[in-house]
Design a protein around this motif. Sequence first.
Motif, PDB file in Angstrom:
ATOM      1  N   VAL A   1     -14.185  -2.354 -21.643  1.00  0.00           N
ATOM      2  CA  VAL A   1     -12.999  -1.443 -21.006  1.00  0.00           C
ATOM      3  C   VAL A   1     -11.710  -2.271 -21.315  1.00  0.00           C
ATOM      4  O   VAL A   1     -10.844  -1.501 -21.547  1.00  0.00           O
ATOM      5  N   GLY A   2     -11.695  -3.614 -20.932  1.00  0.00           N
ATOM      6  CA  GLY A   2     -10.370  -4.250 -21.144  1.00  0.00           C
ATOM      7  C   GLY A   2      -9.578  -3.943 -22.241  1.00  0.00           C
ATOM      8  O   GLY A   2      -8.530  -3.948 -22.580  1.00  0.00           O
ATOM      9  N   ASP A   3     -10.201  -4.293 -23.565  1.00  0.00           N
ATOM     10  CA  ASP A   3      -9.533  -4.133 -24.769  1.00  0.00           C
ATOM     11  C   ASP A   3      -8.919  -2.734 -25.142  1.00  0.00           C
ATOM     12  O   ASP A   3      -7.925  -2.587 -25.639  1.00  0.00           O
ATOM     13  N   VAL A   4      -9.608  -1.653 -24.828  1.00  0.00           N
ATOM     14  CA  VAL A   4      -9.176  -0.344 -24.809  1.00  0.00           C
ATOM     15  C   VAL A   4      -7.960   0.023 -23.853  1.00  0.00           C
ATOM     16  O   VAL A   4      -6.724   0.585 -24.413  1.00  0.00           O
ATOM     17  N   LEU A   5      -7.870  -0.794 -22.833  1.00  0.00           N
ATOM     18  CA  LEU A   5      -7.074  -0.483 -21.693  1.00  0.00           C
ATOM     19  C   LEU A   5      -5.730  -1.079 -22.222  1.00  0.00           C
ATOM     20  O   LEU A   5      -4.841  -0.644 -22.235  1.00  0.00           O
ATOM     21  N   GLU A   6      -5.951  -2.324 -23.127  1.00  0.00           N
ATOM     22  CA  GLU A   6      -4.887  -3.218 -23.381  1.00  0.00           C
ATOM     23  C   GLU A   6      -4.212  -2.474 -24.730  1.00  0.00           C
ATOM     24  O   GLU A   6      -3.010  -2.377 -24.688  1.00  0.00           O
ATOM     25  N   VAL A   7      -4.912  -1.779 -25.339  1.00  0.00           N
ATOM     26  CA  VAL A   7      -4.419  -0.820 -26.784  1.00  0.00           C
ATOM     27  C   VAL A   7      -3.365   0.391 -26.042  1.00  0.00           C
ATOM     28  O   VAL A   7      -2.335   0.412 -26.281  1.00  0.00           O
ATOM     29  N   MET A   8      -3.965   0.752 -24.901  1.00  0.00           N
ATOM     30  CA  MET A   8      -3.327   1.835 -24.248  1.00  0.00           C
ATOM     31  C   MET A   8      -2.032   1.504 -23.431  1.00  0.00           C
ATOM     32  O   MET A   8      -0.973   1.986 -23.652  1.00  0.00           O
ATOM     33  N   LYS A   9      -2.250   0.306 -22.966  1.00  0.00           N
ATOM     34  CA  LYS A   9      -0.911  -0.316 -22.254  1.00  0.00           C
ATOM     35  C   LYS A   9       0.328  -0.599 -23.371  1.00  0.00           C
ATOM     36  O   LYS A   9       1.339  -0.402 -23.194  1.00  0.00           O
ATOM     37  N   ASP A  10      -0.277  -1.277 -24.624  1.00  0.00           N
ATOM     38  CA  ASP A  10       0.849  -1.565 -25.656  1.00  0.00           C
ATOM     39  C   ASP A  10       1.352  -0.267 -25.926  1.00  0.00           C
ATOM     40  O   ASP A  10       2.651   0.017 -26.389  1.00  0.00           O
ATOM     41  N   LEU A  11       0.686   0.880 -26.141  1.00  0.00           N
ATOM     42  CA  LEU A  11       1.197   2.336 -26.475  1.00  0.00           C
ATOM     43  C   LEU A  11       2.213   2.739 -25.587  1.00  0.00           C
ATOM     44  O   LEU A  11       3.267   3.108 -25.812  1.00  0.00           O
ATOM     45  N   ALA A  12       2.071   2.261 -24.397  1.00  0.00           N
ATOM     46  CA  ALA A  12       2.867   2.859 -23.225  1.00  0.00           C
ATOM     47  C   ALA A  12       4.151   1.838 -23.191  1.00  0.00           C
ATOM     48  O   ALA A  12       5.306   2.449 -23.063  1.00  0.00           O
ATOM     49  N   LYS A  13       4.066   0.781 -23.573  1.00  0.00           N
ATOM     50  CA  LYS A  13       5.120  -0.111 -23.669  1.00  0.00           C
ATOM     51  C   LYS A  13       5.863   0.096 -24.950  1.00  0.00           C
ATOM     52  O   LYS A  13       7.211  -0.016 -24.636  1.00  0.00           O
ATOM     53  N   LYS A  14       5.481   0.966 -25.948  1.00  0.00           N
ATOM     54  CA  LYS A  14       6.131   1.291 -27.071  1.00  0.00           C
ATOM     55  C   LYS A  14       6.905   2.549 -26.738  1.00  0.00           C
ATOM     56  O   LYS A  14       7.497   3.186 -27.597  1.00  0.00           O
ATOM     57  N   GLY A  15       6.606   3.189 -25.572  1.00  0.00           N
ATOM     58  CA  GLY A  15       7.486   4.426 -25.277  1.00  0.00           C
ATOM     59  C   GLY A  15       6.594   5.759 -25.419  1.00  0.00           C
ATOM     60  O   GLY A  15       7.150   6.922 -25.325  1.00  0.00           O
ATOM     61  N   MET A  16       5.487   5.633 -25.771  1.00  0.00           N
ATOM     62  CA  MET A  16       4.525   6.962 -25.829  1.00  0.00           C
ATOM     63  C   MET A  16       4.506   7.581 -24.628  1.00  0.00           C
ATOM     64  O   MET A  16       4.387   7.103 -23.649  1.00  0.00           O
ATOM     65  N   THR A  17       4.784   8.689 -24.830  1.00  0.00           N
ATOM     66  CA  THR A  17       4.529   9.897 -23.710  1.00  0.00           C
ATOM     67  C   THR A  17       2.980   9.956 -23.383  1.00  0.00           C
ATOM     68  O   THR A  17       2.459  10.281 -24.493  1.00  0.00           O
ATOM     69  N   MET A  18       2.653   9.718 -22.183  1.00  0.00           N
ATOM     70  CA  MET A  18       0.805   9.696 -22.282  1.00  0.00           C
ATOM     71  C   MET A  18       0.507  10.308 -20.933  1.00  0.00           C
ATOM     72  O   MET A  18       1.199  10.129 -19.875  1.00  0.00           O
ATOM     73  N   VAL A  19      -0.526  11.182 -21.115  1.00  0.00           N
ATOM     74  CA  VAL A  19      -1.284  11.625 -19.625  1.00  0.00           C
ATOM     75  C   VAL A  19      -2.553  11.238 -19.811  1.00  0.00           C
ATOM     76  O   VAL A  19      -3.269  11.496 -20.692  1.00  0.00           O
ATOM     77  N   VAL A  20      -3.048  10.384 -18.740  1.00  0.00           N
ATOM     78  CA  VAL A  20      -4.155   9.867 -18.877  1.00  0.00           C
ATOM     79  C   VAL A  20      -5.031  10.088 -17.611  1.00  0.00           C
ATOM     80  O   VAL A  20      -4.882   9.766 -16.357  1.00  0.00           O
ATOM     81  N   VAL A  21      -6.189  10.846 -18.053  1.00  0.00           N
ATOM     82  CA  VAL A  21      -7.330  10.896 -16.845  1.00  0.00           C
ATOM     83  C   VAL A  21      -8.083   9.627 -16.905  1.00  0.00           C
ATOM     84  O   VAL A  21      -8.800   9.174 -17.836  1.00  0.00           O
ATOM     85  N   THR A  22      -8.308   8.772 -15.624  1.00  0.00           N
ATOM     86  CA  THR A  22      -9.135   7.563 -15.688  1.00  0.00           C
ATOM     87  C   THR A  22      -9.415   7.326 -14.256  1.00  0.00           C
ATOM     88  O   THR A  22      -8.739   7.841 -13.373  1.00  0.00           O
ATOM     89  N   HIS A  23     -10.581   6.552 -14.009  1.00  0.00           N
ATOM     90  CA  HIS A  23     -10.919   5.774 -12.606  1.00  0.00           C
ATOM     91  C   HIS A  23     -10.590   4.646 -12.491  1.00  0.00           C
ATOM     92  O   HIS A  23     -10.973   3.843 -11.823  1.00  0.00           O
ATOM     93  N   GLU A  24      -9.641   3.976 -13.844  1.00  0.00           N
ATOM     94  CA  GLU A  24      -9.292   2.707 -13.833  1.00  0.00           C
ATOM     95  C   GLU A  24      -8.223   2.599 -12.753  1.00  0.00           C
ATOM     96  O   GLU A  24      -6.898   2.663 -13.549  1.00  0.00           O
ATOM     97  N   MET A  25      -8.103   2.252 -11.642  1.00  0.00           N
ATOM     98  CA  MET A  25      -7.027   2.254 -10.731  1.00  0.00           C
ATOM     99  C   MET A  25      -6.077   1.125 -10.994  1.00  0.00           C
ATOM    100  O   MET A  25      -4.885   1.189 -10.837  1.00  0.00           O
ATOM    101  N   GLY A  26      -6.606  -0.010 -11.567  1.00  0.00           N
ATOM    102  CA  GLY A  26      -5.789  -1.109 -11.989  1.00  0.00           C
ATOM    103  C   GLY A  26      -4.638  -0.810 -13.041  1.00  0.00           C
ATOM    104  O   GLY A  26      -3.704  -0.975 -13.054  1.00  0.00           O
ATOM    105  N   PHE A  27      -5.189  -0.153 -14.052  1.00  0.00           N
ATOM    106  CA  PHE A  27      -4.507   0.342 -14.914  1.00  0.00           C
ATOM    107  C   PHE A  27      -3.361   1.364 -14.573  1.00  0.00           C
ATOM    108  O   PHE A  27      -2.160   1.336 -14.821  1.00  0.00           O
TER     109      PHE A  27
END
Length: 244
Positions: free
Chosen positions: A176-202
């Motif tokens: 899970v961590g590696d996938v969330l990390e990729v998503m976090k990087d995308l967010a940092k780069k300014g991607m507009t994102m809508v994320v359905v998740t149960h990962e409350m830490g994310f």
Amino acid sequence: MKNTKVKVTNLKKNFGSNHVLKGIDFEVAQNEVVVLIGPSGSGKSTLLRCLNRLEDPTSGSVVIDGNDISDSKTNIDQARENIGMVFQHFNLFNNLTVGQNVELAPVELGKLSKSEAVTMAKKLLDTVGLDDKYDAMPQSLSGGQKQRVAIARALAMNPDIMLFDEPTSALDPEMVGDVLEVMKDLAKKGMTMVVVTHEMGFAKEVADRVVFMADGKVMEEGKPEEVFGNPQNERTKTFLQKVI
Ligand code: ADP
Ligand code: MG
């Protein structure tokens, strides 16, 4: 002034007599990361799928970049090219290499030449930490690696908004961590994102806004610290007690 990317107004969706979305108002600003939470069956996937018209709304409107996507005059194929979507089950083409999976859509749609697509695929695979998997077949990858390929494949069309529907729910916990990390990087780069998740830490770390849905309605929304730290709605409180 904030730039509205997605504007959903009084969106209703019925499946027969099942009223799944009961009048959703929902906005996403440019570069915003919105995390959508809520109990199973509350309509989160249906809302996401209405954003690129994988589902046809029963009524109400979905406007993306000023285009009403349920208007028959709107070119839905063109609108979809700008909307990347990543699902729980990655649906890679198992008969193609990882590289070919990433290259397929932009080449088929005439966006890139084959050689441009190869360069792009290698760069994207590097971004998701899989630069050594260009020639690999999907079966040889772990679930987490497959999901990162699916993200690279969605990014290959150079979308300006990314929708994620429980991208880590089908993964073994250690993936899970590696996938969330990729998503976090995308967010940092300014991607507009809508994320359905149960990962409350994310959600706490990455979301600009958290939207809580239940029974086909938006019950509450706000900054993560507001929704998690001081939920106002009883349904939100009950839900958070169960998941945190
Ligand atoms: P969530 O993603 O929040 O778990 P969904 O949007 O998947 O919720 O589902 C909400 C409701 O819509 C459920 O009752 C589900 O059975 C129903 N539903 C979703 N998709 C369909 C469909 N294609 N046909 C009929 N009912 C559907
Ligand atoms: Mg769902």
